[in-house]
Every structure is written in structure tokens, then in C-alpha cells.
Design a protein around this motif. Structure first.
Motif, mmCIF file in Angstrom:
data_model
loop_
_atom_site.group_PDB
_atom_site.id
_atom_site.type_symbol
_atom_site.label_atom_id
_atom_site.label_comp_id
_atom_site.label_asym_id
_atom_site.label_seq_id
_atom_site.Cartn_x
_atom_site.Cartn_y
_atom_site.Cartn_z
ATOM 1 N N PHE A 151 0.835 -1.203 0.000
ATOM 2 C CA PHE A 151 0.000 0.000 0.000
ATOM 3 C C PHE A 151 0.870 1.253 0.000
ATOM 4 C CE2 PHE A 151 -3.016 -3.141 1.300
ATOM 5 C CZ PHE A 151 -4.267 -2.650 0.927
ATOM 6 N N VAL A 152 0.488 2.202 -0.840
ATOM 7 C CA VAL A 152 1.139 3.510 -0.896
ATOM 8 C C VAL A 152 0.047 4.569 -0.807
ATOM 9 C CG1 VAL A 152 2.549 5.103 -2.235
ATOM 10 C CG2 VAL A 152 3.013 2.636 -2.341
ATOM 11 N N SER A 153 0.167 5.473 0.142
ATOM 12 C CA SER A 153 -0.793 6.573 0.269
ATOM 13 C C SER A 153 -0.209 7.825 -0.369
ATOM 14 C CB SER A 153 -1.128 6.840 1.738
ATOM 15 O OG SER A 153 -1.991 7.959 1.842
ATOM 16 N N GLY A 154 -0.883 8.312 -1.402
ATOM 17 C CA GLY A 154 -0.472 9.558 -2.048
ATOM 18 C C GLY A 154 -1.317 10.730 -1.604
ATOM 19 N N LEU A 155 -1.894 10.613 -0.417
ATOM 20 C CA LEU A 155 -2.815 11.621 0.089
ATOM 21 C C LEU A 155 -2.490 11.901 1.542
ATOM 22 C CD1 LEU A 155 -5.534 13.228 -0.333
ATOM 23 C CD2 LEU A 155 -6.695 11.171 0.494
ATOM 24 N N PHE A 166 2.318 18.653 -4.141
ATOM 25 C CA PHE A 166 3.376 19.650 -4.358
ATOM 26 C C PHE A 166 4.764 19.037 -4.234
ATOM 27 C CE2 PHE A 166 6.303 22.848 -2.558
ATOM 28 C CZ PHE A 166 6.296 23.771 -3.600
ATOM 29 N N THR A 167 4.985 18.236 -3.195
ATOM 30 C CA THR A 167 6.338 17.715 -2.949
ATOM 31 C C THR A 167 6.774 16.684 -3.986
ATOM 32 O OG1 THR A 167 5.491 15.996 -1.453
ATOM 33 C CG2 THR A 167 6.113 18.105 -0.468
ATOM 34 N N LEU A 168 5.818 16.063 -4.676
ATOM 35 C CA LEU A 168 6.159 15.041 -5.675
ATOM 36 C C LEU A 168 6.182 15.578 -7.092
ATOM 37 C CD1 LEU A 168 3.987 12.064 -4.312
ATOM 38 C CD2 LEU A 168 6.409 12.506 -3.884
ATOM 39 N N GLN A 169 5.969 16.871 -7.262
ATOM 40 C CA GLN A 169 5.965 17.457 -8.604
ATOM 41 C C GLN A 169 7.285 17.204 -9.324
ATOM 42 O OE1 GLN A 169 5.093 21.632 -8.352
ATOM 43 N NE2 GLN A 169 2.880 21.330 -8.183
ATOM 44 N N GLY A 170 7.186 16.787 -10.589
ATOM 45 C CA GLY A 170 8.373 16.570 -11.403
ATOM 46 C C GLY A 170 9.102 15.275 -11.125
ATOM 47 N N LYS A 171 8.567 14.422 -10.253
ATOM 48 C CA LYS A 171 9.218 13.169 -9.876
ATOM 49 C C LYS A 171 8.500 11.943 -10.456
ATOM 50 C CE LYS A 171 12.338 15.139 -7.255
ATOM 51 N NZ LYS A 171 13.793 15.090 -7.584
ATOM 52 N N PRO A 201 0.773 13.730 -8.842
ATOM 53 C CA PRO A 201 1.739 13.159 -9.797
ATOM 54 C C PRO A 201 1.692 11.635 -9.839
ATOM 55 C CG PRO A 201 2.764 14.880 -8.469
ATOM 56 C CD PRO A 201 1.422 14.617 -7.864
ATOM 57 N N LEU A 202 1.106 11.022 -8.798
ATOM 58 C CA LEU A 202 0.988 9.568 -8.760
ATOM 59 C C LEU A 202 -0.169 9.057 -9.614
ATOM 60 C CD1 LEU A 202 1.551 9.177 -4.935
ATOM 61 C CD2 LEU A 202 2.991 8.098 -6.666
ATOM 62 N N ALA A 203 -1.122 9.932 -9.919
ATOM 63 C CA ALA A 203 -2.303 9.507 -10.671
ATOM 64 C C ALA A 203 -1.901 9.094 -12.084
ATOM 65 C CB ALA A 203 -3.333 10.635 -10.716
#
Length: 450
Positions: A151-155, A166-171, A201-203
Motif C-alpha cells: 500500500f502507498v498513500s499519495g494523500l 506539491f512535494t512530488l511534482q516533477g518526480k 503526480p501519482l495519478a
């Protein structure tokens, strides 16, 4: 098939001081530290000694209980101190960092062309394995057990939490590479939960089943997502990975470097300029706080969020798994007749004397005052209002307190972590330490059941 998550039980705590969407490079910290206390139940066995020169990615210690689980240095420099407590237990490892990091080269790898054991060995050798945590027990994952799901929570829905969009932008490239690697480690599914607006960005990334959740806290907690998507039964194991740690894992495969970079939100009503900083795991918190400045002197600095973080001094260091530093007023004052007058500046789920329910969008400036004293459990039904898991929170807490292993198993302890009880602790009129009770209960189960 994906499953959207919409919880109705919970509480969104809006506090003043949310970090602005601006990113700065934090001043280079002079020292970096790893606290074994952050790595629950890990007993370190040192590989290097005081005075040794190390590179970023070099192994500095491994787990006494499982020597393949290694922990790497986040920076290059000199190991200056190994601090020990009672019975010579290591409590702090301090590294004086170089002005510019040099990295150990682990080699560029393509996870799509690797077998599961090769991916696992690469993560173990590089020191990225500690980012893999497991339920039950909320400890670092056992590499010898294959999980039924990851499981990974992107929220992030907690108060003053770092905005992952915001923190994952461009990654996106690093994130996709990490998800491809994780998919090799389970015969089941990698579950990825993002916000319902779909702007993460994970979507849309591959090798994971996408789920969407509403923004009511604790929908962002991975424990809530496990409970709603694929609950854990006795004998089953799932792994969890934080979204920012995916970036470190992905960069390892793409560049061959263990780059322990963190984008940290400095937030709270006591901060002059709440904003984001790029730093490293274990960096000195003072370098970030004093760069921004404080509105007052009497404050509490928390590594992590205000519900489940760790109180530290500014001279101490960022927690191993934390991506937010919260600074709020210290609540060491007493309010005359505070219990017997209308209250408009505090949050409460009760409508007795408090009126926060009239302004659901208002941001509050809360301090650390508990507004009451520790007492026996009072049955009010308030826990169930903010606890969305399909369990009985009061009964689980009492089973942990009396160390009833059979009841703990039957009530669902296998899939919870202390953070899942942060809200029940927040609304508890009895001021009981719910997270500490759950942590001790999980440790007892780990010792007795394994």
C-alpha cells in the motif's frame, strides 16, 4: 478493480500556519543524525566507528535481529558520535557532513528486467529497505515474508501535513520506477491511493491499482486504506511505503545513488514564513526553523505532524520518516473558568460550550494544552465519531491495557498502527495516551505471537 474510499467518520483539523507552496533549499546542516528510536524494535550493530569517513549510501549499521537489513548514511562526512544510553543501547548516531556529498555507486538498474530476489537484494544492499514497513505490528518489513499486497498513500489529510501533490511534482519518472520495483515484490497488488481531484503526480502511473479518497482525515492514513480496500486477516502481511520514499527508491534504480533527500514542510502558527525546504534525512532542525524565523519564543517543535509527531528541541534532528516540522505555541498556561464559558477558539466534536461546528472552514491557532487531566475512561461515544475503521476503538484500547491477546486478535489489532488512534486521542475527554497504549499492545503481540 479499483475501490474508491469515502469515509464519513473522521475530523479535519484546520490549523493556522499551513506551508506556502514555495520551495527553498535549506541551509546545509552541520550535523546529521539517526535515532534508532525512530526505527522501532531495531537494535543497531555498528559497521563503522567514531572518526571513520563515510560516503552517502555507506552502511553504518545493521539490525541485530536480521543482519540483511542495513541502514545507510544520508550524507558523506565523518561519523563523530555514537551515543549510548542504559545498558549501552545506542540512542543516537551523529555524522558531521561534508560541504558536498559524495555517493557510493550501487549501479543503474532496470526493475522491469530484474527478478523479485534481485530487486529485494538491491534495496537491502543500498539501505532503502527500512522504507518498507509492514502490518501487522507497524515495524520494518521482514524481507523473508512475501506480502499479500503493498500500500502507498499519495494523500495527506492530517493537520499541517506536507502536500504530496506539491512535494512530488516533477518526480513522475522516479515514482514510476519505484512502483515497477515494488510490483516485483508481491504476488498480489500494489494499491495506490490519491485524492479525489486526481491532480497527484501519482495519478495515472502503471504497475499499481489506483484508488481515490475524500479529504476527510484520516482518509490519508494507510491504515484506513488497508481497512477499506483489503483488510488483514490472521497470518497475512501487507507492506506500506510512504510516497516521498518512493522517490528515493526510484532514484536509486535510475542513478545508482542513495539520495536521502526530503522535501519538508515547515508549518505552524508560530512560524513567520511557513514554507517548504529541500533537505536530507536526519538534518538539524534549527537550520530550517531559524532560516524562516519564529513569531514567539515559547514554542513546541514537533518532528512530524501535531497528532503523532515527536517533540524535539531545535538543536535535534529531523525524524527518519518525517516530512513535516510543526511549530505551535507551548500550552503551559491555565484558563480561568475555561470549562464553564462559551468557547469559540478551540476545536471540539462536542457541542457543549464549544462552537467550532458553526465555522467548519475556520483555521484555529491551537497550543499544546490538553485542557484537562488524565482520568479513567469516560464512555461518551466520541471515539466512534472520528474512527472510520470497522472496529471497536474503546474495546481495542482496553484489551491492550489488560494485555488480553485473544481479544486484541479478535478485535482487529493486526491492521492498526498508533497513528490510526491519533484522532481518538485528540477527542478523548479522559486524556488517555491512545497511541502509546496501541504501541505497547502491538509490541506485546510481536513478542508473544511474532
Amino acid at each position: 478493480m479499483s475501490k474508491d474510499i469515502k469515509i464519513k467518520k473522521g475530523l479535519t483539523i484546520r490549523l493556522k500556519g499551513e506551508a506556502d507552496k514555495t520551495l527553498f533549499d535549506a541551509p546545509r546542516s552541520r550535523t546529521f543524525a539517526i535515532r534508532p528510536l525512530d526505527l522501532h524494535l531495531i537494535i543497531p550493530k555498528m559497521v563503522v566507528k567514531e572518526g571513520d569517513k563515510i560516503e552517502a549510501g555507506d552502511t553504518i549499521f545493521y539490525s541485530k535481529g536480521n543482519d540483511v537489513v542495513k541502514f545507510s548514511s544520508p550524507v558523506s562526512g565523518t561519523l563523530t558520535e555514537i551515543k549510548r544510553g542504559a545498558k549501552r543501547v545506542i540512542t543516537l548516531i551523529t555524522i558531521e557532513g561534508d560541504q558536498q556529498d559524495t555517493f557510493r555507486d550501487f549501479g543503474i538498474k532496470n526493475p522491469d528486467a530484474m527478478k523479485a530476489d534481485d530487486v529485494k537484494n538491491h534495496l537491502l544492499a543500498s539501505g532503502c529497505w527500512p522504507f518498507m514497513k509492514q502490518r501487522p505490528y507497524d515495524v520494518i518489513a521482514n524481507p523473508e515474508i512475501m506480502p499479500k499486497a503493498i500500500f502507498v498513500s499519495g494523500l495527506a489529510t492530517g493537520p499541517l501535513a506536507a502536500d504530496l501533490d506539491f512535494t512530488l511534482q516533477g518526480k513522475e519518472k522516479e515514482l514510476q520506477t519505484a512502483l515497477s520495483a515494488l510490483a516485483k515484490l508481491t504476488e498480489g497488488t500494489v494499491h495506490l491511493t490519491v485524492g479525489k481531484d486526481g491532480k497527484s503526480p501519482l495519478a495515472g502511473l502503471n504497475d499499481a491499482m489506483q484508488h481515490r479518497a475524500n479529504n476527510l482525515h484520516p482518509a490519508g492514513n494507510v491504515g484506513t486504506q488497508i481497512n477499506k480496500i483489503d483488510p488483514i486477516n490472521k497470518g497475512e502481511v501487507v507492506w506500506t511505503v510512504a510516497a516521498q520514499d518512493l522517490v528515493i527508491i526510484g532514484e536509486l534504480f535510475l542513478t545508482g545513488k542513495y539520495n536521502a533527500e526530503r522535501i519538508v514542510a515547515l508549518a505552524g502558527s508560530s512560524v513567520k514564513s511557513p514554507q517548504y525546504y529541500r533537505t536530507k534525512i536526519g538534518s538539524e532542525v534549527a537550520t530550517i526553523i531559524y532560516d524562516s524565523g519564529l513569531n514567539e519564543e515559547n514554542v513546541r517543535v514537533i518532528s512530524g505532524d501535531v497528532l503523532s509527531g515527536t517533540t524535539i528541541s531545535p538543536k535535534q534532528h529531523l525524524g527518519y520518516y518525517h516530512n513535516v516540522i510543526s511549530v505551535i505555541p507551548e500550552g503551559d498556561d491555565y484558563e480561568f473558568f475555561g470549562w464553564n464559558k462559551p468557547i469559540f477558539n478551540k476545536i471540539s466534536t462536542s457541542r457543549a460550550f464549544t462552537f467550532s461546528w458553526l465555522t467548519p472552514k475556520k483555521e484555529f491557532e491551537l497550543n499544546t494544552n490538553t485542557n484537562g487531566e488524565h482520568r479513567a475512561f469516560v464512555v461518551t461515544g466520541s471515539y466512534e465519531q472520528v474512527f472510520p475503521l470497522d472496529m471497536y476503538p474503546m474495546q481495542i484500547l482496553k484489551a491492550c491495557m489488560v494485555q488480553d491477546l485473544d481479544a486484541m486478535e479478535a478485535l482487529g489489532m493486526y491492521e492498526v498502527a498508533p497513528e490510526d488512534f491519533a484522532l481518538t486521542e485528540f477527542v478523548c475527554v479522559s486524556k488517555q495516551p491512545h497511541q502509546d497504549i496501541i504501541r505497547k499492545g502491538l509490541d506485546l503481540m510481536y513478542k508473544e505471537i511474532g
